[in-house]
Design a protein around this motif. Structure first.
Motif, PDB file in Angstrom:
ATOM      1  N   GLU A 116       0.832  -1.204   0.000  1.00  0.00           N
ATOM      2  CA  GLU A 116       0.000   0.000   0.000  1.00  0.00           C
ATOM      3  C   GLU A 116       0.868   1.256   0.000  1.00  0.00           C
ATOM      4  N   ILE A 117       1.904   1.210   0.831  1.00  0.00           N
ATOM      5  CA  ILE A 117       2.809   2.364   0.933  1.00  0.00           C
ATOM      6  C   ILE A 117       3.511   2.600  -0.401  1.00  0.00           C
ATOM      7  N   LEU A 118       3.928   1.514  -1.014  1.00  0.00           N
ATOM      8  CA  LEU A 118       4.686   1.638  -2.262  1.00  0.00           C
ATOM      9  C   LEU A 118       3.820   2.070  -3.444  1.00  0.00           C
ATOM     10  N   TRP A 119       2.516   1.844  -3.325  1.00  0.00           N
ATOM     11  CA  TRP A 119       1.611   2.346  -4.371  1.00  0.00           C
ATOM     12  C   TRP A 119       1.259   3.815  -4.114  1.00  0.00           C
ATOM     13  N   GLU A 120       1.569   4.290  -2.932  1.00  0.00           N
ATOM     14  CA  GLU A 120       1.052   5.579  -2.494  1.00  0.00           C
ATOM     15  C   GLU A 120       2.042   6.740  -2.698  1.00  0.00           C
ATOM     16  N   TYR A 121       3.286   6.520  -2.312  1.00  0.00           N
ATOM     17  CA  TYR A 121       4.218   7.652  -2.294  1.00  0.00           C
ATOM     18  C   TYR A 121       4.916   7.860  -3.631  1.00  0.00           C
ATOM     19  N   PRO A 122       5.034   9.119  -4.064  1.00  0.00           N
ATOM     20  CA  PRO A 122       5.726   9.398  -5.327  1.00  0.00           C
ATOM     21  C   PRO A 122       7.238   9.134  -5.258  1.00  0.00           C
ATOM     22  N   PHE A 123       7.797   9.277  -4.045  1.00  0.00           N
ATOM     23  CA  PHE A 123       9.217   8.976  -3.891  1.00  0.00           C
ATOM     24  C   PHE A 123       9.393   8.047  -2.703  1.00  0.00           C
TER      25      PHE A 123
END
Length: 900
Positions: free
Chosen positions: A329-336
């Motif tokens: 979820e985190i990796l789909w969420e943050y641009p960097f």
DNA sequence: GCGGACTGCTTACCT
DNA sequence: ACAGGTAAGCAGTCCGCG
């Protein structure tokens, strides 16, 4: 040291379905079902296509979409903090170039019927090697893989293979050439479209267009007025570079993550390709102030009593699968997304672990390559790779860390260290594990947050200068950055990008002999120092000597040994090489303009007190980035791995450097100035008058067309007879130590401490008279260390440790076995894994093999005399210049010394 | 069989 | 995979030495 714990005591066994079921029955909760449903509901659309109109966004990355057969640009919209994908609408296609005619190519069936083949075009380009226009055939393809990059069957291999089979060709097979087939497609796309990575764009009616920022443009107009002596052409380049630096940077919405994996043997890091053990924990530290630890609940693990930060959210997951989905979820969420070694460990492990657990490929937000792990949505920056970069290490962070570990970089750059932990992951309580793991992502995040996000901005500026995606620029070395802006320049000027071997055939020979065995050509001059203490020393140097030479002498692969007969008289001093008088070389312009911009503009701006701190910080970043590139801009021409490798260019640069410094040396002699020392681009002058300095500067400008100025003034400087070894005390009392053993990072703290005390003493000295007291103090320092050693009075064995980097894996040392290797071997025997790059800490002992890892050594086996010898040699470098003798200090009479 | 002169290897530094 | 130049310490080799 080695701990083992039975896995199934408390863990699900993912590979054995039976046990997994059993575990599930025990732990499955309602809560998990809910999480899973929410995942479904929240599934975000992928790819996140840019709308027909999108406000100011940053070009952060570019890739190729194999399904749509199009280039894709990743745009970062900073207001929402989101990434949008913009798909190419210009119809740009992959291609390569060849000297075969369309007629000849059409006879090659394997080319025309190749599944990726599209069409041929005839184009005219400038070939800088032969200095003439050439007509070549452009082979256009539908798929970058058709050009090259597959193990076999790409057009770049097929063409030379097919040539001998066709009839009526005037060309011999070995003359068939293919150009530009090894350029990555997205780079080719960037160069041809002239999109500038890192700059600001908007989407208007579906089209991507660069945005003009008024303030930045004003600043550029302003700045141009400084460069009086520049030609129109040079000014254009200066403006282009300045634009890349003056345009603003966004706030980067980003998250640092770190995972922990259970390992049955705690000294061994689990293999990410097997991913045999469970992920038990993941921490997150983000720019939006989210601080989280995602924890796998396991049987028999205690909560523990560590107090965690109040704003840290600790969240338990009942199964590993849920935990991993939570991380995704985190990796789909943050641009960097920031990691420390995520390429080779964290992200790679997650992919394989998720696959082992049966998670579908499309649900995994990561794409793994051979050496990198990238994100499908955002930009993954592996800070390990970035901080590992030697140029970054030395020039951007002035050697503040040396071991590229999270602990050492954290300590050196932001003063934050890892949590000390001597237990295995499996033996930690929840709160201990959370604290440990969280600190790692905290350090990782803060490495990009100090001084106004300096690291992120540095990456952004380098992205702009090099025209590379942020992922690439943060992972690759300075020679790639330089190559890429030179490739960009070729395409802009409609120049054929030469093949490396063609440059070598035309201009490969060097003519000078290196001092060091095995080197390709002769390098710089080092002036023999005048030993002793000297007051009022002025250090003059050429700012960016080699880039200046490249500019002033018009150096580049096309200009050196050019084909014009008229230029052959324009000889580089002390070489047989000549250089072109008719056309300006591309490298000379690019590097020259960059140098002028740094030296005449950004260097001052970074110190300008009339600016706000924020502005100064930005200029510091810019100045630092330019420095890194300029410092490497000569060396790349002598590096085989560089695409425009051209040894005579590097050789000529060094030769002109020697010529220049020799000329000034002569002039200084004429003026009656005593030169105490000099190295490559610097001269140390003894007590020169203002007029003498001005004369030297003026003369150099006239004769050599290069600036030289006073870099610093030493109140006094101490030289021994060794080159690259001196100590200088500046006006403000700070001390420069160069090359002395006391400064080197491998020597024991016990000796280094004494050396630093001596440094402090010397900093106090203002006049020759004050030396006497300093000498006495220094003698005391030395005597004190000596007696402490003799009496074995040290606090801790670690004070005596030499710490030396193991340059290679153990088995690669076949020629000799240096001491640190011996120590490393004995470490390995005691069950501690040792690899190339590790720091080995050892002490010297009396008995064979005379070394022992610190961990294993005891006080009585220390070879005290060896340490005294080391103390001796370390101090000798300074003592003889001060008129002191080590032996006399420690009270040996001449007779005793003779008998010893 | 041993020690000094020598070369080569390795690391860390300077510009 | 930016370059060459310098210092230092140790490992290993060769050679002389009745």
């Amino acid at each position: 040291m080695t701990q083992t714990k039975s896995l199934d005591a408390w863990l699900p066994q993912p590979k054995k379905s039976e046990e997994k079921e059993k575990y599930k029955v025990e732990t499955q909760t309602h809560h998990n079902e809910q999480i899973r449903k929410e995942h479904k509901k929240e599934q975000r659309p992928f790819p996140p296509k840019a709308p027909g109109n999108l406000s100011q966004s940053y070009f952060v990355s570019a890739t190729y979409d194999g399904r749509q057969k199009k280039a894709v640009v990743k745009l970062y919209e900073p207001k929402e903090g989101k990434i949008y994908f913009w798909y190419d609408n210009t119809g740009h296609k992959p291609y390569c170039l060849t000297n075969l005619s369309q007629f000849e190519l059409e006879k090659m069936e394997r080319v025309t019927t190749h599944e990726g083949f599209d069409h041929f075009e005839q184009v005219e380009l400038f070939d800088a090697l032969s200095d003439r226009k050439v007509t070549v055939t452009k082979i256009v393809a539908n798929d970058p893989l058709a050009i090259g990059g597959k193990p076999q069957g790409s057009l770049r291999e097929i063409i030379p293979e097919e040539l001998p089979k066709i009839s009526d060709t005037p060309m011999a097979a070995e003359d068939a050439k293919v150009w530009e087939a090894k350029i990555k497609y997205y780079q080719s796309y960037i160069y041809d479209t002239r999109y500038l990575p890192g700059m600001i764009f908007e989407v208007k009616n579906g089209n991507l267009a660069q945005v003009c920022i008024e303030d930045a443009e004003k600043a550029i107009t302003n700045l141009k007025s400084i460069f009086q002596g520049a030609t129109t052409e040079e000014l254009e380049y200066i403006e282009e570079w300045a634009r890349l630096i003056e345009y603003p940077a966004p706030k980067f919405r980003r998250a640092a993550i770190d995972i922990e994996v259970y390992a049955p043997i705690s000294s061994r890091v689990p293999d990410p390709r097997e991913a045999a053990y469970p992920v038990v924990c993941c921490s997150l530290y983000a720019s939006d102030n989210k601080k989280r630890v995602l924890m796998l609940r396991r049987q028999g693990v205690k909560v523990g009593n560590k107090t965690l930060p109040t704003d840290l959210e600790l969240q338990y997951y009942e199964t590993e699968e849920d935990l991993i989905r939570g991380i995704f979820e985190i990796l789909w969420e943050y641009p960097f997304v920031l990691t420390f070694n995520g390429d080779d460990f964290d992200l790679r492990y997650l992919v394989h672990r998720a696959t082992n657990l049966g998670i579908e490929k499309r649900e995994i937000p990561i794409e793994i390559g051979r050496r990198v792990s990238l994100l499908k949505y955002g930009v993954h920056i592996d800070l390990y790779k970035f901080f590992f970069n030697r140029a970054i290490q030395i020039y951007a962070f002035s050697n503040r860390y040396r071991d590229v570990t999270l602990n050492d970089v954290g300590k050196g750059v932001i003063g934050l260290e890892k949590i000390v932990c001597d237990k295995g992951i499996g033996d930690l309580s929840y709160t201990e594990l959370a604290e440990y793991c969280f600190r790692d992502s905290e350090i990782t995040f803060k490495l990009t947050n100090f001084e106004d996000e300096l690291s992120m901005k540095l990456i952004l500026v380098l992205t702009r200068i090099s025209s590379m995606p942020m992922e690439d620029v943060s992972r690759q070395g300075v020679s790639r950055w330089i190559r890429n802006f030179m490739h960009r320049e070729h395409r802009h000027k409609k120049m054929l990008i030469p093949n490396s071997q063609d440059i070598l055939i035309h201009k490969g020979q060097t003519a000078t002999k290196a001092v060091i065995k095995g080197k390709k050509y002769q390098g710089a001059i080092v002036v023999e120092p005048v030993p002793g203490v000297h007051f009022n020393v002025a250090v003059m140097d050429f700012p960016s000597l080699y880039p200046s030479i490249i500019k002033v002498w018009n150096l580049g692969y096309q200009s050196i040994l050019c084909p014009h007969a008229e230029c052959k008289g324009n000889i580089i001093p002390n070489t047989p090489h000549w250089v072109c008088t008719k056309k300006r070389a591309m490298e000379s312009l690019l590097i020259g303009s960059l140098r002028d911009l740094r030296v005449q503009w950004y260097k001052n701006k970074a110190k300008d007190k009339t600016l706000t701190e924020e502005q100064r910080n930005w200029y510091k970043v810019a100045q630092g980035a330019l420095k890194v590139i300029l410092n490497a801009s000569y060396g790349v021409f002598g590096a085989e791995s560089f695409d425009l490798y051209c040894p005579p260019v590097a050789e000529a640069t060094a030769a002109i450097g020697r010529f220049s410094i020799t000329k000034i040396l002569e002039r200084a002699k004429t003026l009656g100035i005593q030169v105490l020392y000099g190295d490559t681009d610097s001269l140390f002058l003894k007590n020169p008058s203002k007029a003498q300095i001005e004369d030297l500067a003026h003369w150099t400008e006239q004769e050599l067309k290069m600036g030289i100025d006073v870099d610093k003034m030493y109140r006094y400087a101490v030289f021994s007879s060794r080159k690259k070894n001196y100590l200088g005390v500046l006006e403000d009392g700070s001390v420069d130590v160069k090359g002395l053993t006391g400064k080197k990072k491998h020597i024991p703290i016990f000796i280094k401490d004494a050396f630093n005390q001596m440094k402090d003493c010397l900093a106090q000295v203002k006049t020759p008279a004050e030396f006497e007291k300093a000498k006495k103090d220094i003698a005391n320092i030395v005597r004190d260390r000596y007696t402490k050693l003799k009496r074995r009075e040290w606090e801790d064995m670690s004070e005596l440790a030499f710490s030396v980097v193991l340059g290679d894996d153990l088995e690669r040392y076949t020629k000799t076995t240096p001491q640190h290797v011996k120590a490393a071997k004995s470490l390995q025997q005691s069950g501690i894994e040792v690899r190339g790059g590790d720091l080995i800490r050892f002490v010297k002992t009396t008995r064979e093999p005379h070394v022992k890892p610190v961990e294993l050594a005891t006080k009585n086996e220390v070879d005290v005399d060896k340490y005294i010898a080391y103390l001796h040699s370390t101090f000798d470098q300074v003592l003889d210049a001060l008129g002191l003798s080590f032996d006399e200090i420690i009270g040996l009479t001449k007779l005793e010394r003779f008998l010893a």
